[in-house]
Structures are given as C-alpha cells and as structure tokens.
Design an enzyme around this catalytic site. Structure first.
Site, PDB file in Angstrom:
ATOM      1  N   LYS A  92       0.842  -1.222   0.000  1.00  0.00           N
ATOM      2  CA  LYS A  92       0.000   0.000   0.000  1.00  0.00           C
ATOM      3  C   LYS A  92       0.865   1.255   0.000  1.00  0.00           C
ATOM      4  CE  LYS A  92      -4.033  -1.998   2.356  1.00  0.00           C
ATOM      5  NZ  LYS A  92      -3.503  -3.274   2.850  1.00  0.00           N
TER       6      LYS A  92
HETATM    7  O1  S5P Z   1      -9.515  -2.619   2.142  1.00  0.00           O
HETATM    8  C1  S5P Z   1      -8.689  -3.475   2.441  1.00  0.00           C
HETATM    9  C2  S5P Z   1      -7.531  -3.676   1.693  1.00  0.00           C
HETATM   10  C3  S5P Z   1      -6.671  -4.698   2.037  1.00  0.00           C
HETATM   11  S1  S5P Z   1      -5.362  -5.051   0.966  1.00  0.00           S
HETATM   12  N1  S5P Z   1      -8.922  -4.299   3.492  1.00  0.00           N
HETATM   13  C4  S5P Z   1      -8.058  -5.296   3.873  1.00  0.00           C
HETATM   14  O2  S5P Z   1      -8.352  -6.016   4.834  1.00  0.00           O
HETATM   15  N2  S5P Z   1      -6.889  -5.482   3.160  1.00  0.00           N
HETATM   16  C5  S5P Z   1      -5.897  -6.515   3.569  1.00  0.00           C
HETATM   17  O3  S5P Z   1      -6.511  -7.797   3.441  1.00  0.00           O
HETATM   18  C6  S5P Z   1      -5.414  -6.399   5.020  1.00  0.00           C
HETATM   19  O4  S5P Z   1      -4.242  -5.615   5.096  1.00  0.00           O
HETATM   20  C7  S5P Z   1      -5.170  -7.854   5.395  1.00  0.00           C
HETATM   21  O5  S5P Z   1      -3.858  -8.236   5.023  1.00  0.00           O
HETATM   22  C8  S5P Z   1      -6.154  -8.634   4.544  1.00  0.00           C
HETATM   23  C9  S5P Z   1      -7.426  -9.040   5.253  1.00  0.00           C
HETATM   24  O6  S5P Z   1      -7.142  -9.924   6.305  1.00  0.00           O
HETATM   25  P1  S5P Z   1      -8.312 -10.677   7.128  1.00  0.00           P
HETATM   26  O7  S5P Z   1      -7.556 -11.441   8.169  1.00  0.00           O
HETATM   27  O8  S5P Z   1      -9.214  -9.638   7.707  1.00  0.00           O
HETATM   28  O9  S5P Z   1      -9.009 -11.574   6.131  1.00  0.00           O
END
Ligand code: S5P
Length: 259
Positions: A92
């Site tokens: 990011k």
């Molecule tokens: O809007 C976003 C963009 C990203 S890249 N929301 C997110 O959650 N992410 C990423 O996706 C976040 O940095 C994490 O690595 C992943 C989601 O992880 P989870 O454990 O919540 O599924």
C-alpha cells in the site's frame, strides 16, 4: 451482473501479468488469494507450501516478518513456481513518487526484486503510479486501492472513479483494483476483494466481512482471505472450503449472466 469467463478475459488482457493471472485462475480453477499475515519466516513458508496448491495469489505483508532475511523471498519464489501462484506484496504505497521508488527498490525488503505485483493508494496523485512503473519490469503489475473494507474509511465514490480513470490512463502497468465490487467495465482489469470471511461479520478493529458468494455476486474476481484461513485450526481444510465456495460462486454467476 454481466460476467465473462476468466479464459475469455485472458484473451482480452493487454498486460502480461493480468493475462497470466487470468490463465492461471482458469487452469487451476481457483480465484482465491491467501493473505498470509503471519509473523515468522517459517510460518510464512509452511503456509505457502501447505495452501499453495489452492490459490492463484499469495499476498504478503513482508514488513510484519520478525526474522526477515533476503533468503525468505528466494524461498517464496521457489514455492510460487512449485505450486503455481503469483506473489502480491500488499505494501500500500502512499507517498510522493521519489519516496515510493526508494521504498519499492531499497531497504531490507527490496520488494521490486521479488514481488509480481504490488498495490498503491492514489491519494498522492498519478506520480505514484509513474514512479512505481519506472522501477518495475514489464511483467510486474500494480493494483490501485479504490475501495476499502474497513468501517469509516474515507475512500469516496469520487476517489473510486479517479482510480478507474488512472487505471485506464496507465493500463500498461495498472492491472486492477482492490475493491469491494466490480468498479470498472473494461474486462481486462482484475478486481481483488479483501474482507472475506464466513464465520464473523467483523473484527474488533473495524474490519468488515462479506462471504465469497456475496463478493462474487458484486462482480469481484479474486477473493482475499486472511484470518479465515490462517486462524483456522486446519488452514488447509479452510483454504479448500474458501476455494470451493469462491469457485462455485463464480460458476453460478456465469450461468446467471447467460440467462
Ligand atoms: O480494504 C482493504 C484492503 C486490504 S489489501 N482491506 C483489507 O483487509 N486489506 C488486507 O486484506 C489487510 O491488510 C489484510 O492483510 C487482509 C485481510 O485480512 P483478514 O484477516 O481480515 O481476512
């Protein structure tokens, strides 16, 4: 929702990486991306080896690894070849062009030397895209953050439209978006959707979750799953479940598009 099969979109893709991703999704029959948010090199490598056969992309946050050495990215690259997936570093980037270039190519992580794809915020203006492009090889691609999954985020509709405009302007480098839904009509762009989990609607820190079926119904192409897999007592079984639900949702969205 009009949807073209991944194999047709591989033919329409103009960037070598998006073309290769569409082809891989079609051949491997998986539109799942693992967000491998773990803290040690050994955990990251064993997850990538275990779940590699189930995914098209492995998303890393390389700066959360406590014991990082350059050897880790060489080993990740070997696993990516062995199991056939692409590496996506979720850095990011969000600064002026000159700084992001230094962050992309330098420091301890040297992201440009191993990541197939990266992502960037568009807040600083188009210079961020130009800088990352200058420092990339023609086979590396960029995803723009157009929408976020977190509660109260400030990415407005106007912001999202700008992301689509700039993706179109820089389509020799930008291969798609991080978004919650399909936002660009041009089928060459990939829509990657985080905030996917089956068991919880949210986490305590603002993350908001949707199911694979609902994200696919909104036009997403690749579903990013983190803790739904990594925090499962059986990460392989969890990955297989997310993979099969995401693929079935895709196949049924194709049938709906035909009706
Ligand atoms: O809007 C976003 C963009 C990203 S890249 N929301 C997110 O959650 N992410 C990423 O996706 C976040 O940095 C994490 O690595 C992943 C989601 O992880 P989870 O454990 O919540 O599924």
């Amino acid at each position: 929702m009009d949807r073209l099969p991944y194999k047709e979109r591989a033919l329409l893709a103009t960037h070598p990486l998006s073309k290769a991703i569409f082809e891989l999704i079609e051949e491997k029959e998986t539109n799942l991306c693992l967000s491998a948010d773990v803290n040690s090199a050994s955990e990251l490598l064993s997850l990538a080896d275990l779940v590699g056969p189930e995914i098209c992309l492995l998303k890393t946050h390389i700066d959360i690894i406590d014991d990082f050495t350059p050897d880790l990215t060489l080993k990740l690259h070997t696993l990516a070849k062995k199991h056939r997936f692409f590496l996506f570093e979720d850095r990011k980037f969000a600064d002026i062009g000159n700084t992001v270039k230094l962050q992309y190519c330098g420091g301890v992580y040297k992201i440009s030397s191993w990541a197939d794809s990266i992502n960037a915020h568009i807040i600083p203006g188009p210079g961020i895209i130009e800088a990352l492009k200058e420092a990339s090889s023609p086979s590396q691609g960029l995803f723009l953050l157009a929408q976020m999954s977190s509660k109260g985020n400030l990415l407005t509709e106007e912001h999202m439209k700008k992301a689509v405009e700039w993706a179109t302007r820089y389509d020799d480098f930008v291969i798609g978006f991080i978004s919650q839904e399909k936002i660009a009509s041009d089928p060459k762009f990939l829509h990657l959707t985080p905030g996917i989990q089956l068991n919880n609607p949210s986490d305590p820190l603002g993350q908001q979750y949707n199911s694979p079926a609902s994200a696919i119904a909104k036009g997403s192409d690749i579903l990013i799953v983190g803790r739904g897999i990594t925090h499962s007592p059986n990460p392989l079984a969890a990955a297989q479940n997310y993979r099969s639900q995401s693929w079935k949702a895709y196949l049924s969205s194709l049938r709906k598009a035909e009706i």
